[in-house]
Design a protein around this motif. Structure first.
Motif, mmCIF file in Angstrom:
data_model
loop_
_atom_site.group_PDB
_atom_site.id
_atom_site.type_symbol
_atom_site.label_atom_id
_atom_site.label_comp_id
_atom_site.label_asym_id
_atom_site.label_seq_id
_atom_site.Cartn_x
_atom_site.Cartn_y
_atom_site.Cartn_z
ATOM 1 N N UNK A 105 0.811 -1.207 0.000
ATOM 2 C CA UNK A 105 0.000 0.000 0.000
ATOM 3 C C UNK A 105 0.849 1.264 0.000
ATOM 4 N N UNK A 106 0.256 2.315 -0.523
ATOM 5 C CA UNK A 106 0.846 3.654 -0.452
ATOM 6 C C UNK A 106 -0.250 4.605 0.012
ATOM 7 N N UNK A 107 0.009 5.320 1.073
ATOM 8 C CA UNK A 107 -1.002 6.226 1.620
ATOM 9 C C UNK A 107 -1.238 7.425 0.702
ATOM 10 N N UNK A 108 -2.455 7.946 0.755
ATOM 11 C CA UNK A 108 -2.755 9.203 0.068
ATOM 12 C C UNK A 108 -2.260 10.379 0.891
ATOM 13 N N UNK A 109 -2.247 10.175 2.209
ATOM 14 C CA UNK A 109 -1.819 11.247 3.114
ATOM 15 C C UNK A 109 -0.869 10.657 4.154
ATOM 16 N N UNK A 110 0.388 11.093 4.111
ATOM 17 C CA UNK A 110 1.382 10.670 5.094
ATOM 18 C C UNK A 110 1.427 11.708 6.212
ATOM 19 N N UNK A 111 1.349 11.273 7.456
ATOM 20 C CA UNK A 111 1.359 12.211 8.574
ATOM 21 C C UNK A 111 2.576 11.973 9.460
ATOM 22 N N UNK A 112 2.882 12.975 10.267
ATOM 23 C CA UNK A 112 3.992 12.903 11.205
ATOM 24 C C UNK A 112 3.497 13.212 12.614
ATOM 25 N N UNK A 113 4.379 13.069 13.581
ATOM 26 C CA UNK A 113 4.027 13.283 14.980
ATOM 27 C C UNK A 113 3.427 14.667 15.196
ATOM 28 N N UNK A 114 2.283 14.684 15.880
ATOM 29 C CA UNK A 114 1.559 15.901 16.259
ATOM 30 C C UNK A 114 0.828 16.571 15.102
ATOM 31 N N UNK A 115 0.830 15.967 13.915
ATOM 32 C CA UNK A 115 -0.027 16.471 12.845
ATOM 33 C C UNK A 115 -1.484 16.313 13.260
ATOM 34 N N UNK A 116 -2.347 17.167 12.738
ATOM 35 C CA UNK A 116 -3.772 17.087 13.041
ATOM 36 C C UNK A 116 -4.582 16.995 11.759
ATOM 37 N N UNK A 117 -5.800 16.496 11.923
ATOM 38 C CA UNK A 117 -6.710 16.338 10.795
ATOM 39 C C UNK A 117 -8.120 16.623 11.294
ATOM 40 N N UNK A 118 -8.862 17.434 10.551
ATOM 41 C CA UNK A 118 -10.239 17.756 10.918
ATOM 42 C C UNK A 118 -11.186 16.869 10.125
#
Length: 206
Positions: A105-118
């Motif tokens: 798999x390959x993510x559409x959205x890669x996140x890092x520590x303390x990232x936020x998403x609404x």
């Protein structure tokens, strides 16, 4: 916030469907396999599933990703940037052993520590918690934590798989999770729910 847990996949990983009742937007966490029961529940709610989110990339937590993304074509796949190599390698993520087929798999959205998403009225904060896997992460939503295989009820995730590290996992738990309020409810990748206060007081592994 409506939280539904239906174990799925060969190893019965806890798959969560979370919905904001005010906006009817939601997300799925760790689809170990495809569950017609969960799909029916989501359709009954008429929920707008915006994301499928992975706490980590082991095969028992990703077996249903492609089916849910196909069922909800507007949804995007979210994972920690440090899990990129594991998700891309079926041998590393052990998907053939867990699911009987190779999954990469390959993510559409890669996140890092303390990232936020609404998502609707919900704010998700991602906590990078390596140890079980290099890119393992937990998802904090208000006073609720989806802990994946980092922290269980009176237990912790295994660290003997490739990329695992007990010192890293212990540090992740103490510095990222045990600093949360004691009444934070923990929904893990396996077994039942718990809370941070209980685990701080009596988890025998950390």
């Amino acid at each position: 916030m409506q939280i539904n847990c239906i174990p799925s996949g060969a190893l019965g990983a806890n798959t969560y469907y979370v919905r904001d009742e005010n906006t009817n937007k939601g997300f799925i966490v760790d689809p170990g396999g495809f569950s017609p029961r969960m799909a029916d529940l989501i359709k009954k709610d008429g929920c707008d599933v915006q994301y499928v989110i992975l706490t980590h990339g082991h095969g028992d937590h990703i077996g249903g990703v492609k089916e849910y993304l196909s069922l909800f074509p507007g949804a995007e796949l979210v994972a920690c940037i440090h899990e990129k190599d594991l998700l891309a390698d079926s041998a590393f993520n052990m998907s053939e052993d867990c699911c009987g087929r190779k999954i990469e798999l390959k993510a559409d959205l890669w996140v890092e520590d303390k990232d936020t998403l609404e998502i609707g009225g919900m704010t998700l904060t991602f906590l990078h918690t390596p140890g079980h896997t290099p890119g393992g992460m937990c998802i904090l939503v208000g006073n609720v934590l989806f802990s994946g295989d980092t922290l269980f009820q009176q237990s912790i995730g295994r660290t003997d798989f490739p990329g695992g590290s007990f010192p890293q996992l212990k540090n992740s738990i103490h510095t990222k999770l045990f600093t949360l309020p004691d009444d934070t409810v923990v929904y893990p990748g396996h077994m039942g729910s718990t809370n941070i206060g209980l685990e701080k007081r009596s988890n025998p592994f950390v």
